[in-house]
Design an enzyme around this catalytic site. Structure first.
Site, PDB file in Angstrom:
ATOM      1  N   HIS A 315       0.830  -1.209   0.000  1.00  0.00           N
ATOM      2  CA  HIS A 315       0.000   0.000   0.000  1.00  0.00           C
ATOM      3  C   HIS A 315       0.862   1.256   0.000  1.00  0.00           C
ATOM      4  O   HIS A 315       2.070   1.222   0.198  1.00  0.00           O
ATOM      5  CB  HIS A 315      -0.948   0.002   1.204  1.00  0.00           C
ATOM      6  CG  HIS A 315      -0.272   0.073   2.546  1.00  0.00           C
ATOM      7  ND1 HIS A 315      -0.025   1.261   3.206  1.00  0.00           N
ATOM      8  CD2 HIS A 315       0.220  -0.903   3.359  1.00  0.00           C
ATOM      9  CE1 HIS A 315       0.577   1.011   4.365  1.00  0.00           C
ATOM     10  NE2 HIS A 315       0.742  -0.288   4.489  1.00  0.00           N
ATOM     11  N   CYS A 334       2.578  -4.908   7.111  1.00  0.00           N
ATOM     12  CA  CYS A 334       2.301  -4.729   5.684  1.00  0.00           C
ATOM     13  C   CYS A 334       3.472  -4.004   5.018  1.00  0.00           C
ATOM     14  O   CYS A 334       4.394  -3.535   5.681  1.00  0.00           O
ATOM     15  CB  CYS A 334       0.999  -3.965   5.492  1.00  0.00           C
ATOM     16  SG  CYS A 334      -0.467  -4.976   5.823  1.00  0.00           S
TER      17      CYS A 334
END
Length: 428
Positions: A315, A334
Protein backbone atom coordinates in the site's frame (compact mmCIF):
# COMPACT_ATOMS: atom_id res chain seq x y z
CA UNK A 1 27.93 -40.79 -4.68
CA UNK A 2 30.83 -40.39 -2.27
CA UNK A 3 32.62 -38.18 -4.79
CA UNK A 4 29.56 -35.94 -5.03
CA UNK A 5 29.22 -35.73 -1.25
CA UNK A 6 32.89 -34.90 -0.80
CA UNK A 7 32.35 -31.92 -3.12
CA UNK A 8 29.20 -30.67 -1.36
CA UNK A 9 30.97 -27.48 -0.19
CA UNK A 10 30.13 -26.11 -3.64
CA UNK A 11 26.58 -25.82 -2.24
CA UNK A 12 27.59 -24.64 1.23
CA UNK A 13 26.56 -28.03 2.64
CA UNK A 14 29.97 -29.20 3.86
CA UNK A 15 28.89 -29.02 7.52
CA UNK A 16 25.77 -31.17 6.96
CA UNK A 17 26.13 -34.91 7.60
CA UNK A 18 24.29 -37.02 5.02
CA UNK A 19 26.23 -40.13 6.10
CA UNK A 20 25.03 -43.70 5.79
CA UNK A 21 25.42 -46.00 8.77
CA UNK A 22 26.68 -48.85 6.60
CA UNK A 23 27.29 -49.89 3.01
CA UNK A 24 23.94 -51.65 2.83
CA UNK A 25 21.87 -50.68 -0.19
CA UNK A 26 19.07 -49.23 1.96
CA UNK A 27 21.50 -46.99 3.88
CA UNK A 28 23.24 -45.78 0.74
CA UNK A 29 19.92 -45.10 -0.96
CA UNK A 30 18.77 -43.09 2.06
CA UNK A 31 21.98 -41.09 1.96
CA UNK A 32 21.53 -40.33 -1.73
CA UNK A 33 17.89 -39.28 -1.20
CA UNK A 34 18.78 -36.98 1.71
CA UNK A 35 21.45 -35.23 -0.32
CA UNK A 36 19.20 -34.99 -3.37
CA UNK A 37 16.40 -33.48 -1.28
CA UNK A 38 18.81 -30.92 0.19
CA UNK A 39 19.85 -29.82 -3.30
CA UNK A 40 16.35 -29.87 -4.75
CA UNK A 41 14.33 -28.30 -1.90
CA UNK A 42 16.81 -27.30 0.78
CA UNK A 43 18.49 -29.07 3.69
CA UNK A 44 15.99 -27.44 6.07
CA UNK A 45 12.21 -27.12 5.70
CA UNK A 46 11.24 -23.42 5.90
CA UNK A 47 7.67 -24.32 6.87
CA UNK A 48 9.12 -25.85 10.06
CA UNK A 49 11.63 -23.08 10.70
CA UNK A 50 9.06 -20.27 10.44
CA UNK A 51 5.49 -19.86 11.65
CA UNK A 52 4.54 -18.69 8.15
CA UNK A 53 6.19 -19.67 4.87
CA UNK A 54 4.00 -19.95 1.77
CA UNK A 55 6.42 -19.04 -1.06
CA UNK A 56 6.05 -21.75 -3.75
CA UNK A 57 8.73 -24.46 -3.54
CA UNK A 58 10.01 -27.08 -6.00
CA UNK A 59 8.78 -30.66 -5.69
CA UNK A 60 10.64 -32.95 -8.13
CA UNK A 61 10.13 -36.71 -8.09
CA UNK A 62 13.43 -37.67 -6.47
CA UNK A 63 12.82 -41.43 -6.39
CA UNK A 64 12.27 -41.54 -10.15
CA UNK A 65 15.20 -39.18 -10.65
CA UNK A 66 17.55 -41.40 -8.64
CA UNK A 67 16.44 -44.50 -10.56
CA UNK A 68 17.02 -42.75 -13.91
CA UNK A 69 20.44 -41.45 -12.78
CA UNK A 70 21.53 -44.96 -11.74
CA UNK A 71 20.36 -46.40 -15.05
CA UNK A 72 22.27 -43.67 -16.92
CA UNK A 73 25.34 -44.13 -14.71
CA UNK A 74 25.50 -40.38 -13.98
CA UNK A 75 24.67 -39.83 -10.32
CA UNK A 76 27.04 -36.83 -10.05
CA UNK A 77 25.36 -35.08 -12.98
CA UNK A 78 21.90 -35.68 -11.52
CA UNK A 79 22.89 -34.26 -8.13
CA UNK A 80 24.33 -31.14 -9.82
CA UNK A 81 21.14 -30.64 -11.87
CA UNK A 82 18.94 -30.48 -8.77
CA UNK A 83 20.49 -27.28 -7.36
CA UNK A 84 19.60 -23.82 -8.73
CA UNK A 85 21.33 -23.14 -12.04
CA UNK A 86 21.10 -19.34 -12.07
CA UNK A 87 24.05 -16.94 -12.07
CA UNK A 88 23.48 -15.69 -8.53
CA UNK A 89 23.72 -19.18 -7.07
CA UNK A 90 26.96 -19.74 -8.98
CA UNK A 91 28.40 -16.45 -7.70
CA UNK A 92 27.48 -17.35 -4.12
CA UNK A 93 29.04 -20.79 -4.56
CA UNK A 94 32.29 -19.33 -5.92
CA UNK A 95 32.47 -16.82 -3.05
CA UNK A 96 31.85 -19.55 -0.47
CA UNK A 97 34.62 -21.73 -1.88
CA UNK A 98 37.05 -18.77 -1.91
CA UNK A 99 36.34 -18.09 1.77
CA UNK A 100 36.71 -21.77 2.58
CA UNK A 101 40.16 -21.87 1.00
CA UNK A 102 41.33 -18.57 2.50
CA UNK A 103 43.55 -18.69 5.61
CA UNK A 104 41.61 -18.08 8.80
CA UNK A 105 41.70 -14.48 10.02
CA UNK A 106 43.87 -14.17 13.12
CA UNK A 107 42.67 -10.62 13.88
CA UNK A 108 39.54 -8.60 13.26
CA UNK A 109 39.43 -6.89 9.85
CA UNK A 110 39.05 -3.51 11.56
CA UNK A 111 41.25 -3.74 14.67
CA UNK A 112 39.61 -2.79 17.95
CA UNK A 113 42.63 -1.05 19.41
CA UNK A 114 43.68 2.26 20.88
CA UNK A 115 41.27 5.08 21.62
CA UNK A 116 37.86 5.51 20.08
CA UNK A 117 37.81 7.45 16.80
CA UNK A 118 36.33 10.90 17.33
CA UNK A 119 34.86 13.24 14.68
CA UNK A 120 37.55 14.92 12.58
CA UNK A 121 40.26 12.45 13.59
CA UNK A 122 42.70 10.83 11.17
CA UNK A 123 42.95 7.04 11.61
CA UNK A 124 44.27 4.23 9.36
CA UNK A 125 41.09 2.25 10.07
CA UNK A 126 38.82 4.84 8.43
CA UNK A 127 38.99 3.40 4.85
CA UNK A 128 37.88 -0.05 6.09
CA UNK A 129 35.16 1.54 8.24
CA UNK A 130 33.93 3.58 5.27
CA UNK A 131 33.81 0.48 3.06
CA UNK A 132 31.63 -1.34 5.61
CA UNK A 133 29.36 1.71 5.93
CA UNK A 134 28.97 1.66 2.14
CA UNK A 135 28.10 -2.06 2.20
CA UNK A 136 25.42 -1.33 4.80
CA UNK A 137 24.09 1.53 2.60
CA UNK A 138 24.92 4.40 4.97
CA UNK A 139 27.30 6.11 2.49
CA UNK A 140 28.09 5.74 -1.19
CA UNK A 141 31.28 3.98 -2.32
CA UNK A 142 32.60 7.39 -3.41
CA UNK A 143 32.55 8.51 0.22
CA UNK A 144 34.80 5.61 1.24
CA UNK A 145 38.09 7.39 0.51
CA UNK A 146 40.88 8.79 2.66
CA UNK A 147 41.71 8.22 6.29
CA UNK A 148 40.00 11.28 7.81
CA UNK A 149 36.75 10.89 9.75
CA UNK A 150 34.71 13.35 7.66
CA UNK A 151 31.29 14.95 8.34
CA UNK A 152 29.61 12.54 5.87
CA UNK A 153 31.02 9.55 7.70
CA UNK A 154 30.11 11.07 11.08
CA UNK A 155 26.48 11.46 9.97
CA UNK A 156 26.48 7.88 8.70
CA UNK A 157 27.90 6.49 11.95
CA UNK A 158 25.35 8.43 14.01
CA UNK A 159 22.54 7.02 11.89
CA UNK A 160 23.94 3.50 12.24
CA UNK A 161 24.28 3.92 16.01
CA UNK A 162 20.65 5.03 16.28
CA UNK A 163 19.49 2.11 14.14
CA UNK A 164 21.32 -0.41 16.31
CA UNK A 165 20.23 1.01 19.65
CA UNK A 166 23.48 2.77 20.57
CA UNK A 167 24.01 6.33 21.73
CA UNK A 168 24.27 8.31 18.45
CA UNK A 169 27.35 10.33 19.42
CA UNK A 170 29.36 9.64 16.25
CA UNK A 171 32.28 8.24 18.25
CA UNK A 172 33.57 4.95 16.78
CA UNK A 173 34.35 2.75 19.76
CA UNK A 174 34.31 -0.99 20.35
CA UNK A 175 30.48 -1.16 20.19
CA UNK A 176 30.28 0.48 16.74
CA UNK A 177 33.20 -1.61 15.46
CA UNK A 178 31.39 -4.77 16.60
CA UNK A 179 28.66 -3.91 14.08
CA UNK A 180 31.13 -3.06 11.31
CA UNK A 181 33.51 -5.97 11.87
CA UNK A 182 32.52 -9.12 10.03
CA UNK A 183 34.81 -12.13 9.97
CA UNK A 184 35.22 -14.56 7.08
CA UNK A 185 33.37 -17.11 9.22
CA UNK A 186 30.40 -14.72 9.45
CA UNK A 187 30.53 -14.09 5.69
CA UNK A 188 30.72 -17.76 4.75
CA UNK A 189 27.81 -18.56 7.06
CA UNK A 190 25.67 -15.80 5.51
CA UNK A 191 26.53 -16.98 1.98
CA UNK A 192 25.69 -20.61 2.79
CA UNK A 193 22.36 -19.46 4.26
CA UNK A 194 21.67 -17.43 1.13
CA UNK A 195 22.28 -20.48 -1.09
CA UNK A 196 19.92 -22.50 1.10
CA UNK A 197 17.19 -19.89 0.66
CA UNK A 198 17.63 -20.06 -3.13
CA UNK A 199 17.22 -23.85 -3.00
CA UNK A 200 13.80 -23.32 -1.40
CA UNK A 201 12.55 -21.44 -4.48
CA UNK A 202 10.98 -22.61 -7.72
CA UNK A 203 13.63 -23.07 -10.39
CA UNK A 204 11.45 -21.30 -12.97
CA UNK A 205 9.50 -18.54 -11.19
CA UNK A 206 6.68 -16.67 -12.96
CA UNK A 207 8.14 -14.40 -15.65
CA UNK A 208 5.87 -11.58 -14.47
CA UNK A 209 6.02 -11.15 -10.70
CA UNK A 210 6.89 -8.86 -7.81
CA UNK A 211 9.67 -9.88 -5.41
CA UNK A 212 10.04 -8.08 -2.08
CA UNK A 213 13.32 -8.57 -0.21
CA UNK A 214 12.30 -8.05 3.42
CA UNK A 215 15.90 -7.92 4.68
CA UNK A 216 16.89 -5.14 2.25
CA UNK A 217 13.40 -3.52 2.18
CA UNK A 218 13.33 -3.32 -1.62
CA UNK A 219 10.78 -4.33 -4.24
CA UNK A 220 11.65 -5.67 -7.70
CA UNK A 221 9.04 -5.84 -10.47
CA UNK A 222 9.65 -8.43 -13.18
CA UNK A 223 7.75 -8.28 -16.46
CA UNK A 224 8.15 -11.05 -19.04
CA UNK A 225 11.38 -12.22 -17.44
CA UNK A 226 13.04 -8.80 -17.20
CA UNK A 227 13.40 -6.37 -14.30
CA UNK A 228 11.41 -3.25 -15.22
CA UNK A 229 11.28 -1.50 -11.85
CA UNK A 230 12.91 -1.49 -8.42
CA UNK A 231 12.03 0.73 -5.46
CA UNK A 232 12.26 1.08 -1.70
CA UNK A 233 9.61 -0.31 0.61
CA UNK A 234 8.84 -0.16 4.33
CA UNK A 235 8.35 -3.62 5.87
CA UNK A 236 7.46 -5.00 9.30
CA UNK A 237 9.60 -4.06 12.27
CA UNK A 238 11.39 -6.88 14.13
CA UNK A 239 8.49 -7.47 16.54
CA UNK A 240 5.86 -7.51 13.77
CA UNK A 241 7.80 -9.10 10.93
CA UNK A 242 6.36 -9.29 7.44
CA UNK A 243 5.99 -13.04 6.81
CA UNK A 244 7.53 -14.89 3.87
CA UNK A 245 4.47 -15.22 1.67
CA UNK A 246 3.65 -16.27 -1.85
CA UNK A 247 0.50 -14.24 -2.51
CA UNK A 248 -0.83 -12.58 -5.71
CA UNK A 249 -2.14 -9.05 -6.22
CA UNK A 250 -5.62 -9.40 -7.70
CA UNK A 251 -6.91 -5.82 -7.65
CA UNK A 252 -6.00 -2.19 -7.06
CA UNK A 253 -7.97 -0.18 -4.52
CA UNK A 254 -8.23 3.56 -5.17
CA UNK A 255 -8.84 5.88 -2.19
CA UNK A 256 -8.92 2.99 0.29
CA UNK A 257 -10.50 2.98 3.73
CA UNK A 258 -8.59 1.33 6.56
CA UNK A 259 -10.28 -0.87 9.12
CA UNK A 260 -7.85 -0.71 12.04
CA UNK A 261 -6.84 -4.20 13.26
CA UNK A 262 -7.81 -5.03 16.85
CA UNK A 263 -4.17 -5.21 17.94
CA UNK A 264 -3.40 -1.68 16.76
CA UNK A 265 -6.80 -0.38 17.84
CA UNK A 266 -6.41 -1.59 21.42
CA UNK A 267 -2.71 -0.79 21.89
CA UNK A 268 -2.39 2.51 20.09
CA UNK A 269 -5.71 4.24 19.38
CA UNK A 270 -8.61 3.38 21.67
CA UNK A 271 -7.35 5.49 24.60
CA UNK A 272 -6.60 8.59 22.53
CA UNK A 273 -10.14 9.96 22.56
CA UNK A 274 -12.55 11.41 20.03
CA UNK A 275 -10.27 14.36 19.20
CA UNK A 276 -7.63 12.00 17.82
CA UNK A 277 -10.22 10.10 15.77
CA UNK A 278 -11.60 13.31 14.27
CA UNK A 279 -8.14 14.72 13.48
CA UNK A 280 -7.25 11.50 11.65
CA UNK A 281 -10.57 11.12 9.82
CA UNK A 282 -11.51 8.00 11.80
CA UNK A 283 -14.98 6.81 12.80
CA UNK A 284 -16.48 3.92 14.76
CA UNK A 285 -18.33 1.46 12.54
CA UNK A 286 -19.87 -1.79 13.83
CA UNK A 287 -17.41 -1.91 16.73
CA UNK A 288 -14.35 -1.19 14.58
CA UNK A 289 -12.37 1.99 14.01
CA UNK A 290 -12.40 2.84 10.30
CA UNK A 291 -10.23 5.52 8.71
CA UNK A 292 -11.96 7.25 5.80
CA UNK A 293 -10.30 7.85 2.39
CA UNK A 294 -8.03 10.82 2.03
CA UNK A 295 -4.44 12.05 2.30
CA UNK A 296 -4.25 11.20 6.03
CA UNK A 297 -5.33 7.60 5.51
CA UNK A 298 -2.62 5.20 6.71
CA UNK A 299 -2.97 3.24 3.44
CA UNK A 300 -2.37 6.43 1.47
CA UNK A 301 -4.21 6.71 -1.83
CA UNK A 302 -3.79 3.17 -3.16
CA UNK A 303 -3.86 -0.35 -1.79
CA UNK A 304 -2.65 -3.41 -3.70
CA UNK A 305 -5.05 -6.14 -2.56
CA UNK A 306 -3.48 -9.59 -2.13
CA UNK A 307 -4.93 -13.04 -1.51
CA UNK A 308 -3.67 -14.48 1.78
CA UNK A 309 -4.92 -15.36 5.25
CA UNK A 310 -2.59 -12.95 7.07
CA UNK A 311 -4.02 -9.53 6.11
CA UNK A 312 -0.71 -8.64 4.44
CA UNK A 313 -0.72 -6.38 1.38
CA UNK A 314 1.18 -3.59 -0.38
CA UNK A 315 0.00 0.00 0.00
CA UNK A 316 0.79 3.71 -0.15
CA UNK A 317 1.55 5.76 2.97
CA UNK A 318 1.40 9.41 4.05
CA UNK A 319 4.65 8.85 6.02
CA UNK A 320 6.96 9.58 3.08
CA UNK A 321 10.09 10.52 5.13
CA UNK A 322 10.50 6.86 6.19
CA UNK A 323 11.72 5.98 2.69
CA UNK A 324 14.82 8.12 3.28
CA UNK A 325 15.88 5.87 6.16
CA UNK A 326 18.49 3.16 5.65
CA UNK A 327 16.81 0.60 7.93
CA UNK A 328 13.22 0.46 6.73
CA UNK A 329 11.82 -2.31 8.96
CA UNK A 330 9.29 0.07 10.55
CA UNK A 331 5.71 -1.04 9.82
CA UNK A 332 3.26 -3.29 11.64
CA UNK A 333 3.71 -6.00 8.98
CA UNK A 334 2.30 -4.73 5.68
CA UNK A 335 4.53 -3.38 2.91
CA UNK A 336 4.51 0.35 2.14
CA UNK A 337 5.66 1.17 -1.39
CA UNK A 338 7.69 4.22 -2.37
CA UNK A 339 5.74 6.34 -4.90
CA UNK A 340 2.90 3.83 -4.70
CA UNK A 341 0.70 5.90 -7.02
CA UNK A 342 3.40 5.76 -9.70
CA UNK A 343 3.72 2.01 -9.17
CA UNK A 344 -0.07 1.54 -9.40
CA UNK A 345 -0.08 3.55 -12.63
CA UNK A 346 2.62 1.25 -14.03
CA UNK A 347 0.73 -1.93 -13.10
CA UNK A 348 -2.58 -0.56 -14.41
CA UNK A 349 -0.96 0.33 -17.73
CA UNK A 350 0.78 -3.05 -18.05
CA UNK A 351 -2.46 -4.88 -17.21
CA UNK A 352 -4.59 -2.80 -19.61
CA UNK A 353 -6.84 -1.15 -16.99
CA UNK A 354 -5.38 2.37 -16.99
CA UNK A 355 -8.66 4.11 -17.89
CA UNK A 356 -10.54 2.25 -15.15
CA UNK A 357 -7.81 3.17 -12.69
CA UNK A 358 -7.94 6.88 -13.58
CA UNK A 359 -11.74 6.89 -13.19
CA UNK A 360 -11.46 5.16 -9.80
CA UNK A 361 -8.83 7.63 -8.56
CA UNK A 362 -10.89 10.62 -9.68
CA UNK A 363 -14.00 9.41 -7.83
CA UNK A 364 -12.52 10.19 -4.41
CA UNK A 365 -14.34 7.14 -3.05
CA UNK A 366 -13.03 3.69 -2.23
CA UNK A 367 -13.17 1.95 -5.61
CA UNK A 368 -11.91 -1.47 -6.67
CA UNK A 369 -10.20 -2.14 -10.01
CA UNK A 370 -9.81 -5.85 -10.67
CA UNK A 371 -6.73 -6.90 -12.64
CA UNK A 372 -7.42 -9.17 -15.63
CA UNK A 373 -4.58 -11.44 -14.48
CA UNK A 374 -3.20 -11.88 -10.98
CA UNK A 375 0.39 -10.77 -10.39
CA UNK A 376 2.33 -13.19 -8.13
CA UNK A 377 4.18 -11.60 -5.21
CA UNK A 378 6.96 -13.32 -3.28
CA UNK A 379 8.02 -11.97 0.12
CA UNK A 380 11.62 -13.19 0.33
CA UNK A 381 14.48 -12.65 2.78
CA UNK A 382 18.02 -12.34 1.46
CA UNK A 383 20.85 -10.85 3.50
CA UNK A 384 23.48 -11.25 0.75
CA UNK A 385 23.30 -8.89 -2.22
CA UNK A 386 25.70 -8.18 -5.08
CA UNK A 387 27.71 -5.01 -5.67
CA UNK A 388 28.54 -3.38 -9.01
CA UNK A 389 31.38 -5.85 -9.55
CA UNK A 390 29.04 -8.80 -8.89
CA UNK A 391 30.78 -9.54 -5.60
CA UNK A 392 28.51 -10.77 -2.78
CA UNK A 393 28.16 -8.33 0.11
CA UNK A 394 26.63 -9.35 3.43
CA UNK A 395 23.97 -6.94 4.67
CA UNK A 396 22.25 -6.90 8.04
CA UNK A 397 19.85 -9.56 9.32
CA UNK A 398 17.09 -7.33 10.75
CA UNK A 399 14.82 -10.17 11.89
CA UNK A 400 17.58 -12.52 13.05
CA UNK A 401 16.25 -15.15 10.65
CA UNK A 402 19.68 -16.33 9.49
CA UNK A 403 20.38 -18.00 12.85
CA UNK A 404 17.96 -20.90 12.56
CA UNK A 405 19.03 -21.68 8.99
CA UNK A 406 22.71 -21.45 9.89
CA UNK A 407 22.13 -23.89 12.75
CA UNK A 408 20.32 -26.31 10.40
CA UNK A 409 23.35 -26.17 8.07
CA UNK A 410 25.74 -26.96 10.92
CA UNK A 411 27.12 -23.47 11.58
CA UNK A 412 27.69 -22.01 15.02
CA UNK A 413 25.74 -18.88 15.86
CA UNK A 414 27.20 -15.91 14.04
CA UNK A 415 27.33 -12.20 14.66
CA UNK A 416 23.86 -10.77 14.14
CA UNK A 417 23.52 -7.38 12.47
CA UNK A 418 20.09 -6.42 13.76
CA UNK A 419 18.27 -3.14 13.92
CA UNK A 420 16.17 -1.66 16.68
CA UNK A 421 13.67 0.39 14.73
CA UNK A 422 10.29 0.72 16.40
CA UNK A 423 7.19 1.55 14.34
CA UNK A 424 6.79 5.31 14.14
CA UNK A 425 3.09 5.49 13.30
CA UNK A 426 -0.10 3.46 13.65
CA UNK A 427 -0.21 2.33 10.01
CA UNK A 428 -0.32 -1.36 9.11
Amino acid sequence: MRKALEARAVHGLDKVDFGATSNADADLTGQAMRYAAALARGAADPTKLYDVYTVPRPSPDLKAGLANALRAGDLTGWFASLAPQDANYKKLSDAYLRLLRAPAQSVAEIPVMGEAIKPGAVDPRIPAIARELAILDYVTPEDAQGDRYTPKLITAVRQMQADYGMKPDGIIGSEALAILNMSDVDRSRAIAVSMERLRWLERTPPATRIDVNLAAARLTYWRDGKIVDSRKVIVGEPDTETPQLGSPIFRLVANPTWTVPRSIQEKEIVNKGSGYLKANNMVWKDGWIVQQPGPKNSLGLVKFDMQNDHAIYLHDTPAKPLFAMVQRQRSHGCVRVEDALGFAEMLAKDEGVLDEWHTARASGRETFVKLPGQIPVRMLYQTVLFDGADEPIVRNDPYGWDDRIGAALGFKAGKALRVQSGAVDVGP
